[in-house]
Design a protein around this motif. Structure first.
Motif, short mmCIF file in Angstrom:
data_model
loop_
_atom_site.label_atom_id
_atom_site.label_comp_id
_atom_site.label_asym_id
_atom_site.label_seq_id
_atom_site.Cartn_x
_atom_site.Cartn_y
_atom_site.Cartn_z
N THR A 1 -5.05 78.50 51.08
CA THR A 1 -4.37 77.31 50.57
C THR A 1 -3.00 77.21 51.22
OG1 THR A 1 -5.55 77.47 48.49
CG2 THR A 1 -3.52 76.17 48.49
N ASP B 1 5.12 73.63 52.19
CA ASP B 1 5.03 74.24 53.53
C ASP B 1 4.54 73.22 54.56
OD1 ASP B 1 5.94 76.62 52.45
OD2 ASP B 1 3.91 77.44 52.21
N LYS C 1 0.53 75.40 50.92
CA LYS C 1 1.32 74.68 49.92
C LYS C 1 1.84 73.37 50.49
CE LYS C 1 2.77 78.78 47.46
NZ LYS C 1 3.77 79.84 47.44
N THR C 2 1.88 72.35 49.64
CA THR C 2 2.38 71.04 50.06
C THR C 2 3.78 71.15 50.65
OG1 THR C 2 1.01 70.01 48.36
CG2 THR C 2 2.78 68.67 49.29
N ILE D 1 -1.00 72.81 44.00
CA ILE D 1 -0.49 73.79 44.96
C ILE D 1 -0.45 73.20 46.37
CG2 ILE D 1 -0.85 76.07 46.01
CD1 ILE D 1 -2.34 76.85 43.40
N GLY D 2 -1.61 72.75 46.86
CA GLY D 2 -1.65 72.26 48.22
C GLY D 2 -3.06 71.94 48.67
#
Length: 104
Positions: A49, A54, A51-52, A96-97
């Motif tokens: 995953t 990132d 992260k948004t 999370i993303g």
């Protein structure tokens, strides 16, 4: 800036990051630069995953703490362009993303 690989083959896909293009079963899918950069980032982290926040930092060079729906909008466009590919390539990880995975 980092150097893209010329060609990435995953399952039934061939992705040409420098040309902003995916080929799936002989069909060309053209992406914007940001769509290609986002897809490349997700592919580099395949199965994990991302992260948004990132994604915002790496693809849009946004400052930490910057909030925008630009990631969601870009994911949406990417999904529209690849909607005939089953199962979908990009998966939401709620709150999370996003995660990339493809059938081999």
């Amino acid at each position: 800036d980092f150097q893209y690989q010329d060609k990435i083959e995953i399952g039934h896909l061939i992705f040409y990051p420098q040309q902003n293009k995916i080929i799936h079963q002989g069909k060309d899918i053209f992406l914007t630069g940001k769509e290609a950069a986002l897809l490349y980032l997700l592919i580099q982290n395949q199965g994990k995953t991302v992260k948004t926040k990132d994604i915002l930092q790496k693809v849009w060079r946004a400052n930490p703490g910057f909030h925008s729906n630009v990631v969601q909008a870009t994911i949406h466009r990417l999904r529209e362009k690849t909607e005939f590919i089953k199962p979908p390539l990009v998966h939401n990880v709620h709150g999370i993303g996003y995660r990339f995975s493809v059938e081999k």
